[in-house]
Design a protein around this motif. Structure first.
Motif, PDB file in Angstrom:
ATOM      1  N   LEU A 118      66.637   6.657  81.645  1.00 48.09           N
ATOM      2  CA  LEU A 118      65.586   5.850  82.267  1.00 48.09           C
ATOM      3  C   LEU A 118      64.284   6.622  82.450  1.00 48.09           C
ATOM      4  N   GLN A 119      64.087   7.632  81.626  1.00 50.12           N
ATOM      5  CA  GLN A 119      62.850   8.403  81.675  1.00 50.12           C
ATOM      6  C   GLN A 119      61.841   7.813  80.703  1.00 50.12           C
ATOM      7  N   HIS A 120      60.612   7.660  81.171  1.00 48.13           N
ATOM      8  CA  HIS A 120      59.542   7.132  80.316  1.00 48.13           C
ATOM      9  C   HIS A 120      58.982   8.259  79.459  1.00 48.13           C
ATOM     10  N   ASN A 121      58.855   8.007  78.173  1.00 47.14           N
ATOM     11  CA  ASN A 121      58.359   9.004  77.237  1.00 47.14           C
ATOM     12  C   ASN A 121      57.212   8.425  76.422  1.00 47.14           C
ATOM     13  N   LYS A 122      56.335   9.300  76.007  1.00 46.12           N
ATOM     14  CA  LYS A 122      55.219   8.883  75.158  1.00 46.12           C
ATOM     15  C   LYS A 122      54.895  10.002  74.186  1.00 46.12           C
ATOM     16  N   GLU A 146      66.085   1.589  94.000  1.00 43.23           N
ATOM     17  CA  GLU A 146      65.891   2.802  93.215  1.00 43.23           C
ATOM     18  C   GLU A 146      66.132   2.507  91.733  1.00 43.23           C
ATOM     19  N   LEU A 147      65.420   3.208  90.887  1.00 45.33           N
ATOM     20  CA  LEU A 147      65.552   2.989  89.446  1.00 45.33           C
ATOM     21  C   LEU A 147      66.949   3.321  88.953  1.00 45.33           C
ATOM     22  N   GLU A 148      67.602   4.307  89.581  1.00 48.77           N
ATOM     23  CA  GLU A 148      68.925   4.731  89.146  1.00 48.77           C
ATOM     24  C   GLU A 148      69.979   3.659  89.353  1.00 48.77           C
TER      25      GLU A 148
END
Length: 658
Positions: free
Chosen positions: A231-235, A592-594
């Motif tokens: 659930l980590q945002h990457n770019k 929470e996102l988790e």
């Protein structure tokens, strides 16, 4: 014994006592080695058989001190006298200082059966350390790429003298510019391979695209965004490619499709976010992927005769015939809000008789103040004396700058602002104009907050609809605090939001993106019927996301084939019940996102619908970095080298350690 003192530079960390001993110095350091404050001193030289010289790292200039080999009392007194205000920390046992050859028998302590004997010196077996050639080049490359320095930096004599002070292995030197360019090319290839491998594992991605013009050159910039399994945002940046000719829709469409194809993104791109330019809008409108439903329907008829197409004619078709397909198109929400703040608000204020005169006169006087303060150093100093800070000058590309510039002016009381205007020789603001500017900033403040949210680095597409909903409600709530001049402005802003975001406010993608965000869920929806509608959307999409789980909960009764043929069982919708239960449990869970890790189907939906960004700000940040690379002193750089350096700068901290 000849001593060699290691040189210390700003680029090298403090050399420890053990590293100084690598020169071959041997002495009895039993007391100093076990002292808890030994890490504040560096070994310098051997003075005599009993004394050594050390340098205090806490002192300016690193004061030289003399101490006994077997006692640290002199150094303790120095710390107590000169550094009593420094909070000293004890050094934990350093594994490098463990002497593996120390004997634990009575012989090692100088004791024998016959009586005490002379102490034996302990030899330290410390291997020589230093940077290898690969490590040195990697550090220098990271320094040049991260600070966007010219590659010719490696040929600078002063820079090479600094690098020579870094401890390296024997024979290791920094290569010259030509060799270093080849090394950067190989590092770029590694970074590109890592990026392609990472994107291959991603199931859903989105892109942003824009065109940047600088120094009479145009570049197509594209960035990619995705959410991984944690659930980590990457770019990452995919391209900043030079394009030539007119920026027509077919040229834009072909460039975007080629960039997507080069990274194997066909079928993975959920959407591409661009600004509201007509050429981008037409490219995505004309070049949408063909739907195969009609083709599948035609395949059902077996009586139709096959048709043949000339291959040569098909291959020679003009590129302007839209022989390519693009993913769905999302318009940049930030550009749309900017359009509302400038076009719609300006049109209303100029069309209303109550506000037209005061609006024009107040903005004209503010413009005169900005012009005077920005062009005259004396005027700037006089402004700074009154406001204790400089005025901000608005830019044409960012509406936020206009709001911030006006806000800076109204922080100055009117009884101080008008004397300042008299000194500068410009017209003073009257009470009505000053009040209008204050109310204007009050009404427009929610728009600036929304822009800051939507342009954030970690902002996902799910934040768009809750932000717009809150923006409209907060803007309407300001009506009671406004005078007659600006009382109608909140209604104009809300109407403009509904008009410009008409297709977005009811889009299933936006609703699902917001509903799958744990921090939003359905809490931002005011209407109960709309909540139920979005909940049904979640249940329907949850069923699609988990087709393999269908009928997994059906309990099978042990029976023979004959019995199964005799009984007739009604199929139960166990899968729909499972989807409803997952949605219900999710809506009752935390924020929470988790939490999404407990709901695999919703997690997949979140990763899909929240991979796009609500604005095209990421690609604009890429262009901001490009302005630092393609500086006036480096405008002769080739387009390809410029693109590689820019992509390495944008990507190296995220994907690869340069």
């Amino acid at each position: 014994m000849t001593m060699t003192q290691a040189s210390a530079t700003a680029m090298v960390a403090r050399v420890s006592t053990i590293e100084n001993m690598e020169r071959g110095i041997e002495y009895d350091r039993a007391a100093f080695n076990t002292w808890k404050y030994r890490h504040y001193f560096e070994f310098d030289s051997l003075k005599s058989d009993k004394n050594i010289s050390v340098r205090c790292t806490l002192c300016i200039g690193r004061k030289l001190l003399s101490t006994s080999k077997n006692s640290t009392s002199n150094l303790s007194k120095h710390l107590a006298r000169c550094h009593k205000n420094v909070k000293l920390t004890e050094n934990p046992q350093d594994p490098l200082t463990d002497v593996t050859a120390v004997a634990t028998t009575s012989t090692s302590t100088g004791q024998t059966s016959d009586g005490p004997t002379s102490a034996k010196q302990v030899k330290l077996d410390v291997r020589a350390t230093g940077l290898s050639a690969a490590e040195l080049k990697k550090l220098v490359a990271a320094y040049i790429v991260e600070d966007m320095l010219p590659i010719s930096t490696v040929d600078s004599e002063s820079f090479r003298r600094i690098v020579e002070k870094i401890p390296t292995k024997s024979g290791v030197k920094l290569p010259q510019r030509k060799s270093f360019v080849g090394y950067l090319e190989r590092e770029y290839d590694k970074m590109n391979s890592n990026l392609k491998a990472t994107l291959e594992e991603a199931e859903f991605v989105s892109t942003t695209a824009d065109i940047w013009t600088v120094n009479n050159k145009s570049f197509m910039g594209v960035t990619v965004h995705w959410i991984n399994s944690t659930l980590q945002h990457n770019k990452a940046a995919l391209a900043c490619k030079r394009i030539r000719g007119s920026h027509t829709y077919d040229v834009i469409g072909a460039e975007i499709e080629e960039i997507h194809s080069s990274y194997g993104l066909q079928g993975k791109v959920i959407a591409t976010v661009t600004d509201n330019a007509s050429n981008f809008a037409k490219a995505f409108r004309v070049c949408q992927p063909c739907h195969l439903e009609s083709e599948s329907e035609n395949e059902e008829g077996d009586d139709e005769e096959p048709t043949f197409t000339d291959v040569i004619e098909a291959l020679s078709a003009a590129s302007g015939d839209a022989q390519f397909s693009l993913p769905p198109h999302y318009r940049c929400a930030s550009h749309t809000i900017n359009l509302i703040s400038t076009s719609d608000v300006d049109k209303h204020l100029n069309s209303c008789a109550d506000t037209k005169a005061v609006y024009r006169s107040s903005i004209a006087k503010c413009s005169a103040l900005w012009t005077k303060a920005s062009r005259s150093t004396l005027a700037s100093e006089q402004v700074e004396e009154v406001s204790r800070r400089k005025l901000m000058v608005p830019t044409s590309t960012r509406w936020n700058s206009l709001y911030e510039a006006i806000s800076r002016i109204i922080t100055i009381p009117l009884n101080e602002l008008n004397p300042l205007c008299v000194k500068l020789g410009i017209k003073c603001l009257n009470e009505r104009e000053y009040q209008f500017l204050k109310e204007y900033c009050t009404v427009m403040k929610p728009l600036t907050v929304a822009l800051d949210i939507l342009q954030g680095d970690e902002c996902t597409y799910g934040a768009l609809l809750p932000t717009l909903t809150s923006l409209m409600s907060k803007t309407l709530a300001l009506k009671d605090d406004l005078s007659r001049m600006t009382a109608s402005l909140p209604d104009v802003i809300v109407k403009a939001i509904k008009t410009h975001f008409d297709a977005v406010l009811d889009s299933q993608e936006g609703l699902l993106a917001a509903a799958t965000c744990p921090k939003f869920k359905l809490r931002w929806l005011r209407d109960e019927r709309r909540r139920e509608y979005v909940k049904e959307l979640l249940i329907t999409e949850c069923r699609k996301a988990a087709p393999a789980t269908e009928n997994t909960n059906v309990s099978q009764m042990p029976a023979s084939p004959a019995e199964m043929d005799f009984f007739e069982f009604q199929n139960q919708p166990t899968e729909s019940f499972s989807a409803e239960k997952e949605i219900t449990d999710f809506l009752r869970s935390g924020y929470e996102l988790e939490i999404l890790n407990q709901f695999p189907n919703l997690k997949k939906m979140y990763m899909k619908y929240n991979s796009p960004t609500p604005s095209s700000a990421p690609v604009e940040r890429l262009f901001s970095l490009g302005g630092l690379v393609l500086s006036p002193k480096r405008n002769r750089m080739s387009d390809r080298r410029f693109e590689k350096l820019l992509l390495m700068r944008y990507n190296h901290s995220k994907l690869v350690s340069v």
